[in-house]
Scaffold this active site. Structure first.
Site, PDB file in Angstrom:
ATOM      1  N   ARG A  83       0.739  -1.165   0.024  1.00 48.58           N
ATOM      2  CA  ARG A  83       0.009  -0.025  -0.155  1.00 48.58           C
ATOM      3  C   ARG A  83       0.891   1.306  -0.110  1.00 48.58           C
ATOM      4  O   ARG A  83       0.550   2.075  -0.634  1.00 48.58           O
ATOM      5  CB  ARG A  83      -1.102   0.273   1.410  1.00 48.58           C
ATOM      6  CG  ARG A  83      -1.890  -1.056   1.390  1.00 48.58           C
ATOM      7  CD  ARG A  83      -2.161  -1.425   2.794  1.00 48.58           C
ATOM      8  NE  ARG A  83      -1.170  -1.797   3.704  1.00 48.58           N
ATOM      9  CZ  ARG A  83      -1.008  -1.869   4.766  1.00 48.58           C
ATOM     10  NH1 ARG A  83      -1.852  -1.494   5.575  1.00 48.58           N
ATOM     11  NH2 ARG A  83       0.060  -2.257   5.465  1.00 48.58           N
ATOM     12  N   HIS A 184      11.322  -2.151  -0.620  1.00 50.62           N
ATOM     13  CA  HIS A 184      10.720  -2.919   0.157  1.00 50.62           C
ATOM     14  C   HIS A 184       9.607  -4.028  -0.364  1.00 50.62           C
ATOM     15  O   HIS A 184       9.694  -5.136  -0.058  1.00 50.62           O
ATOM     16  CB  HIS A 184       9.631  -1.827   0.821  1.00 50.62           C
ATOM     17  CG  HIS A 184       8.589  -2.494   2.101  1.00 50.62           C
ATOM     18  ND1 HIS A 184       9.134  -2.700   3.369  1.00 50.62           N
ATOM     19  CD2 HIS A 184       7.600  -3.042   2.068  1.00 50.62           C
ATOM     20  CE1 HIS A 184       8.516  -3.357   4.128  1.00 50.62           C
ATOM     21  NE2 HIS A 184       7.367  -3.662   3.384  1.00 50.62           N
ATOM     22  N   ARG A 189       9.605  -9.744  -2.248  1.00 51.15           N
ATOM     23  CA  ARG A 189       9.212 -10.603  -3.134  1.00 51.15           C
ATOM     24  C   ARG A 189      10.201 -11.237  -4.299  1.00 51.15           C
ATOM     25  O   ARG A 189       9.978 -11.403  -5.277  1.00 51.15           O
ATOM     26  CB  ARG A 189       8.014  -9.687  -4.100  1.00 51.15           C
ATOM     27  CG  ARG A 189       6.921  -9.131  -3.475  1.00 51.15           C
ATOM     28  CD  ARG A 189       6.200  -9.996  -2.786  1.00 51.15           C
ATOM     29  NE  ARG A 189       4.793  -9.614  -1.978  1.00 51.15           N
ATOM     30  CZ  ARG A 189       3.932 -10.282  -1.492  1.00 51.15           C
ATOM     31  NH1 ARG A 189       3.984 -11.630  -1.532  1.00 51.15           N
ATOM     32  NH2 ARG A 189       2.796  -9.553  -0.897  1.00 51.15           N
TER      33      ARG A 189
END
Lengths: 235, 235, 235, 235
Positions: A83, A184, A189
């Protein structure tokens, strides 16, 4: 019978970029360069290393990357959990009829999971398993897309018809971030076996992350190098 | 043959709440109550109205609602596009085997869309269309879930097997927000024909929004009333 | 002559709290507890440790702490740089006349800085330096507040008059956060000599952080213990 | 005696920009352009108007503006309350010695406030009031800066010495935002007497906002026109 497209790849296209190492240094130096302070002689590379090490994250935010991604819905779902510092626009199953493109893992993607939660590993799978996957997925996709098209042709609203479409269906979306939010994302990931910052992403979102990392390294080589050096964790 | 569950509802359970109108007023008054200022005689209700009208949003953030939602994946997808002031935890198709529960619109849900983009309307649909939907959706769901279970039973990893599951599959997630982020969600996810702030959400996410609005109104009646009075738009 | 108040402390009052370790576990378990999965037997404490170690941050967001802080403006300035997961309402120099309360370091606060940027240390200072500080600060504050009151009494708008007030002036604000954003704050605003995650906050914001940490530990002892164990860095 | 600089202006320099109307349209069209959908014939200008009217905000986020601002601390304080979609780096009173530049309103700035909370108006002030302000502010600034320099020269740490510096002291900071977060800022920080969306910012932050708005209009003329047309409120 519906004609569907099978894909085993994802696409990540850099649409816009306004990012470089120099701006990181410039933003950081606004804090320190002053009337009587000693001249800030640290070169850009050293300064970026210092910022990364001491977790001064904000100087990495004054830049922007916009990507156009084509990936299955289950990847978009994971991506959009990020987000902070991310913006998205995705194609809509309410406003348009979705194309019949679906994801099937390539042959070299390990499809069998062994081990316990928190310490899973993936192994290739035996011949029978590979065959099951390579038959079952397209079969399920085809059946679903036939139903989707049939519902559409019967005048059912797209937003209702799409309910049958699997999360393996391809979608496309714009994603905009800055270097800090991108780091981040990369830290979570891409696979990391660093004992301090382990991460075990699903292979398909890692494919997106790897392509983004290439663009990041290209635009901001010193920032990328410092990110790698300090454990691949965002400042 | 796989046994699946069909649902036409969503579930929204208020798990935790720490919210009331008095705290809104308290937060707002920190700005104004001072040594020599006239006593702030405006009662809570009037103060909240003033804050809403003049778009002073931050006093509405010092509170917290945690919901547990059960809804189809396509609803969760729309919900999680709300980034600011929202936190989520969702069940994972990587870590657990997903249950075979799927969404089919109830009989009174209009399933045919007429009109142009930006001005769609929904009408019930004729008998043939209703029949098509009520047969086609469960049929597609059953076929997909059979393939899912078959893949799992063949030892294929959950994160691969789930690719065939449709976006009509039920998921569950915790969602935490504050009154300001909740009002923003409600303003976009409930129907509004207010010419200034129109919104045309999909019915299924509106079902989630309506249930959340009930809890909001219960906890913060004056804030809810002011929200409605000022056009159902977040301050 | 204006009468001013001198303070060497800060105040942090927990106004509302809705937070406990059990909710962290509950939020995390929504991901994993399923039909055929092995029962999730890991107790809350162990699960929280695992989440912290593997940087699963979102389960720590379903809770809420609201603090009322009294601190000098320069502390509020640093605090409000924390954007993500924080909400604020502060008293306003536009809407009210500010009280004449000002911050002076206590005797045991080291006021002399030695060393180079990135590796500063603080030492107590000699007698002459202590005397200079303890005279000069109140003198400057008094002069400023006299001018402020004089401007106000001459009918000058508060928002103009306040321009002369120093950043050592006390302000008060509500600050609401969740455990994850609080841990991020604590990781940067308490001293850490951990070579991996060093931080060198100004003593005055650390005083705020220490008081918040006490409330955090009280409400969420297992989460706090895991935070400390894993290097005092937010997941 | 300390030599100080008096300024009555603010500086806003556009350092980087990656923004245009075409990208807004491109991001919006990812939702709608599809296989069988009618060609999306709406031109960019009309599409942007539609997005603004119907509050589709996300297409306005795929762009980036970086400004370097010089303004008094009280303006920076208000600016940095904007958290969502904004990034900041500011000069630090801990890391450098601050220059003695201070803000005094220009002659044409109304300095007397009349009316009640929520409905204030500003009037120029009489000759005596103008004289008081034009003498008192520089006098207070000079006294404060003398004390600051004296503390520094006595070896007191910068972070302690700066406590005496007034909020009228100039600071400088980088601020990065996207068009959506910029419109939100403009909606609150420029005067609006629109009964639906009133706003009464302090003149000094409005000076920053006006300069940013010029750059915004230059880079995204259709977006700016739609923003103005729809009540100067962010989508």
């Amino acid at each position: 019978m519906a004609s569907i497209t099978i894909r085993s790849d994802v696409t990540v296209k850099l649409v816009n970029v306004s990012a470089n190492d120099a701006m990181v240094a410039k933003a950081a130096r606004v804090s320190t360069i002053g009337k009587q302070s000693a001249a800030d002689d640290l070169p850009t590379e050293g300064l970026i290393n210092f910022l990364m090490r001491d977790r001064h994250g904000s100087p990495f935010e004054h830049n922007s990357f916009t990507f156009l991604v084509e990936a299955p819905i289950f990847v978009a779902r994971e991506h959009m959990r990020h987000r902070s510092g991310w913006s998205y626009n995705e194609e809509s199953g309410r406003y348009k009829e979705l194309e019949g493109a679906f994801y099937v893992p390539s042959d070299d993607r390990s499809i069998v999971q062994v081990g316990k939660p928190g310490a899973y590993e993936f192994v290739p799978g035996n011949l029978r398993q590979k065959r099951t996957a390579s038959r079952s997925l397209p079969s399920a996709y085809t059946f679903a897309y036939e139903h989707y098209e049939d519902l559409i042709h019967n005048g059912i609203a797209r937003e209702v018809a799409r309910m049958v479409l699997p999360v393996g269906t391809f979608t496309s979306y714009y994603a905009t971030c800055n270097a800090r939010s991108l780091m981040h994302f990369l830290s979570l990931r891409t696979i990391s076996v660093d004992a301090r910052f382990p991460s075990f992403p699903q292979r398909e979102i890692e494919m997106v992350a790897e392509r983004m990392e290439r663009e990041f390294r290209e635009s901001m080589p010193h920032t990328h190098a410092a990110f790698v050096k300090h454990g691949r964790v965002a400042p």
